[in-house]
Design a protein around this motif. Structure first.
Motif, mmCIF file in Angstrom:
data_model
loop_
_atom_site.group_PDB
_atom_site.id
_atom_site.type_symbol
_atom_site.label_atom_id
_atom_site.label_comp_id
_atom_site.label_asym_id
_atom_site.label_seq_id
_atom_site.Cartn_x
_atom_site.Cartn_y
_atom_site.Cartn_z
ATOM 1 N N THR A 1 52.452 29.340 38.059
ATOM 2 C CA THR A 1 52.714 30.097 38.371
ATOM 3 C C THR A 1 52.138 31.580 37.824
ATOM 4 O O THR A 1 52.845 31.664 37.109
ATOM 5 C CB THR A 1 53.438 30.842 39.670
ATOM 6 N N LEU A 2 51.332 32.512 37.556
ATOM 7 C CA LEU A 2 50.357 33.978 37.612
ATOM 8 C C LEU A 2 50.999 34.587 38.380
ATOM 9 O O LEU A 2 50.385 34.134 39.886
ATOM 10 C CB LEU A 2 49.272 33.821 37.444
ATOM 11 N N VAL A 3 52.043 35.336 38.022
ATOM 12 C CA VAL A 3 52.766 36.490 39.150
ATOM 13 C C VAL A 3 52.786 37.612 38.462
ATOM 14 O O VAL A 3 52.399 38.228 39.345
ATOM 15 C CB VAL A 3 54.447 36.234 39.424
ATOM 16 N N TRP A 4 51.887 38.241 37.572
ATOM 17 C CA TRP A 4 51.723 39.475 37.141
ATOM 18 C C TRP A 4 50.388 39.558 35.955
ATOM 19 O O TRP A 4 50.669 38.541 35.058
ATOM 20 C CB TRP A 4 52.635 39.926 37.057
ATOM 21 N N GLU A 5 49.443 40.115 36.245
ATOM 22 C CA GLU A 5 48.078 40.968 35.148
ATOM 23 C C GLU A 5 47.941 41.814 34.819
ATOM 24 O O GLU A 5 47.693 42.949 35.802
ATOM 25 C CB GLU A 5 47.066 39.535 35.398
ATOM 26 N N ARG A 6 47.988 42.253 33.960
ATOM 27 C CA ARG A 6 47.337 43.808 33.400
ATOM 28 C C ARG A 6 46.692 43.862 31.325
ATOM 29 O O ARG A 6 47.849 43.595 31.255
ATOM 30 C CB ARG A 6 47.992 44.558 33.680
ATOM 31 N N ASP A 7 45.596 43.877 31.739
ATOM 32 C CA ASP A 7 45.013 44.624 30.277
ATOM 33 C C ASP A 7 45.469 42.960 29.876
ATOM 34 O O ASP A 7 45.081 42.191 29.852
ATOM 35 C CB ASP A 7 45.528 45.641 29.784
ATOM 36 N N ASN B 1 42.516 37.672 24.203
ATOM 37 C CA ASN B 1 41.313 37.287 24.590
ATOM 38 C C ASN B 1 40.789 38.092 25.977
ATOM 39 O O ASN B 1 41.571 38.135 26.701
ATOM 40 C CB ASN B 1 40.319 35.747 24.770
ATOM 41 N N LYS B 2 39.680 37.835 26.283
ATOM 42 C CA LYS B 2 39.330 39.185 27.162
ATOM 43 C C LYS B 2 39.174 37.699 27.866
ATOM 44 O O LYS B 2 38.534 36.494 27.359
ATOM 45 C CB LYS B 2 37.844 40.402 27.397
ATOM 46 N N THR B 3 38.278 38.269 29.340
ATOM 47 C CA THR B 3 38.363 36.538 30.139
ATOM 48 C C THR B 3 37.297 35.842 29.713
ATOM 49 O O THR B 3 36.266 36.553 29.389
ATOM 50 C CB THR B 3 38.898 36.715 32.053
#
Length: 129
Positions: A58-64, A123-125
């Motif tokens: 589970t992805l629970v946080w994302e920034r930069d 990487n960038k997305t």
């Protein structure tokens, strides 16, 4: 930087002040894990960049260039990982490295065997159709 220096200010901090010492000692056990202000998203985590078998997480946080994922399995520090998130008919892929991880501290984490990992995104997305 010494203990008397502060960032962005010319103020001097008295680190021996009894009130500050008391406050800092009470906050030593705090565990901030960047979960709570982000809508959790189901992802697949692949060990190594050429891994062919993904495991649910589970992805629970994302920034930069950083993300936090919850898993029910361990990830070694320094491990290269690929994280795939399904967005309808597309897949968003992040390539990263495990920077830090630990067992979850929350009661629910302990019941479910959750581990929390901070990943540096390299990487960038990249969206694939």
């Amino acid at each position: 930087m010494s203990k008397t220096d502060t960032w962005g200010s010319n103020a001097t901090v008295n680190w021996d002040d009894p009130q500050l010492v008391s406050l800092l000692s009470r906050s030593e056990s705090w565990s901030i894990d960047n979960r709570g202000g982000f809508t959790p998203q189901h992802v697949q985590v692949y060990l190594g960049w050429s891994g062919s078998v993904g495991r649910s997480a589970t992805l629970v946080w994302e920034r930069d260039s950083a993300v936090v994922v919850e898993t029910t399995f361990t990830l070694p520090q320094g491990e290269q990982v690929r994280v795939d998130k399904h967005l309808g008919h597309r897949i968003r892929t992040l390539w990263g490295v495990v920077i830090e991880g630990r067992e979850g501290h929350r009661d629910e984490d302990r019941r479910k065997g959750i581990h929390v990992y901070w990943l540096q995104v390299l990487n960038k997305t990249h969206d694939a159709s």
